[in-house]
Design a protein around this motif. Structure first.
Motif, mmCIF file in Angstrom:
data_model
loop_
_atom_site.group_PDB
_atom_site.id
_atom_site.type_symbol
_atom_site.label_atom_id
_atom_site.label_comp_id
_atom_site.label_asym_id
_atom_site.label_seq_id
_atom_site.Cartn_x
_atom_site.Cartn_y
_atom_site.Cartn_z
ATOM 1 N N LEU A 160 0.786 -1.135 -0.289
ATOM 2 C CA LEU A 160 -0.073 0.016 -0.061
ATOM 3 C C LEU A 160 0.807 1.261 0.019
ATOM 4 O O LEU A 160 0.431 2.174 -0.562
ATOM 5 N N GLU A 161 1.950 1.039 0.732
ATOM 6 C CA GLU A 161 2.772 2.424 0.893
ATOM 7 C C GLU A 161 3.248 2.971 -0.741
ATOM 8 O O GLU A 161 3.695 2.442 -1.453
ATOM 9 N N CYS A 162 3.183 4.099 -0.862
ATOM 10 C CA CYS A 162 3.433 4.875 -1.888
ATOM 11 C C CYS A 162 2.775 4.555 -3.423
ATOM 12 O O CYS A 162 2.781 5.103 -4.237
ATOM 13 N N ARG A 163 1.238 4.123 -3.128
ATOM 14 C CA ARG A 163 0.404 3.972 -4.118
ATOM 15 C C ARG A 163 -0.183 5.214 -4.584
ATOM 16 O O ARG A 163 -0.767 5.903 -3.766
ATOM 17 N N ASP A 164 0.008 5.642 -5.822
ATOM 18 C CA ASP A 164 -0.919 6.731 -6.288
ATOM 19 C C ASP A 164 -2.401 6.587 -6.334
ATOM 20 O O ASP A 164 -2.883 7.644 -6.477
ATOM 21 N N ASP A 165 -2.707 5.531 -6.314
ATOM 22 C CA ASP A 165 -4.233 5.476 -6.267
ATOM 23 C C ASP A 165 -5.006 5.426 -4.839
ATOM 24 O O ASP A 165 -6.136 5.075 -4.803
ATOM 25 N N LEU A 166 -3.974 5.449 -3.731
ATOM 26 C CA LEU A 166 -4.586 5.260 -2.537
ATOM 27 C C LEU A 166 -4.434 6.556 -1.705
ATOM 28 O O LEU A 166 -3.180 7.058 -1.447
ATOM 29 N N ALA A 167 -5.231 7.246 -1.275
ATOM 30 C CA ALA A 167 -5.355 8.112 -0.308
ATOM 31 C C ALA A 167 -5.306 7.962 1.219
ATOM 32 O O ALA A 167 -5.744 6.876 1.548
ATOM 33 N N LEU A 168 -4.503 8.628 1.678
ATOM 34 C CA LEU A 168 -4.528 8.263 3.071
ATOM 35 C C LEU A 168 -5.237 9.631 4.222
ATOM 36 O O LEU A 168 -4.997 10.732 3.952
ATOM 37 N N SER A 169 -6.145 9.087 4.842
ATOM 38 C CA SER A 169 -7.035 10.082 5.228
ATOM 39 C C SER A 169 -6.451 10.848 6.334
ATOM 40 O O SER A 169 -7.069 12.055 6.602
ATOM 41 N N GLU A 170 -5.480 10.416 7.188
ATOM 42 C CA GLU A 170 -4.840 11.258 8.259
ATOM 43 C C GLU A 170 -3.479 11.078 8.228
ATOM 44 O O GLU A 170 -2.997 10.140 7.815
ATOM 45 N N PRO A 171 -2.785 12.102 8.694
ATOM 46 C CA PRO A 171 -1.358 12.121 8.940
ATOM 47 C C PRO A 171 -0.855 10.778 9.537
ATOM 48 O O PRO A 171 0.237 10.182 9.386
#
Length: 112
Positions: free
Chosen positions: A67-78
């Motif tokens: 999952l780390e660094c995928r361009d199609d995955l947003a991270l909801s919180e820092p």
């Protein structure tokens, strides 16, 4: 299975981790848009599965690396980014242990 469904299956840990990662290998990491959001609840699920013995330390690291660094995955919180980085890089951060899992669970449960 399309990109969105495959990524959701991985993020939500709906399939065995290795199977979900294999399905994602059909799709490039690059994307013009986010299609799924990784949330504290997703991290909590994976950490809980580990704490229960349902998945291994290696499964958690593989999941985070996929999952780390995928361009199609947003991270909801820092904090999601911070925990994901830790899980993907135990040699650089903290080895995953029962004590560390409980600490990370307390962190992700208190976001918001």
């Amino acid at each position: 299975m399309n990109r969105v469904d495959a990524l959701k299956a991985l993020v939500y840990a709906e399939l065995p981790i290795a199977q979900a990662i294999a399905r994602m290998s059909e799709f490039a990491w690059d994307s013009e848009e986010y299609v799924v959001v990784l949330t504290p609840e997703n991290l909590e699920r994976v950490l809980t599965l580990f704490a229960e013995g349902s998945i291994t330390r290696s499964d958690v690291e593989s999941w985070a690396n996929a999952l780390e660094c995928r361009d199609d995955l947003a991270l909801s919180e820092p904090v999601v980014s911070e925990v994901l980085f830790e899980l993907a890089n135990p040699l650089l951060t903290h080895a995953l242990s029962p004590e560390r899992v409980y600490h990370l669970l307390s962190v992700v449960k208190h976001v918001g």
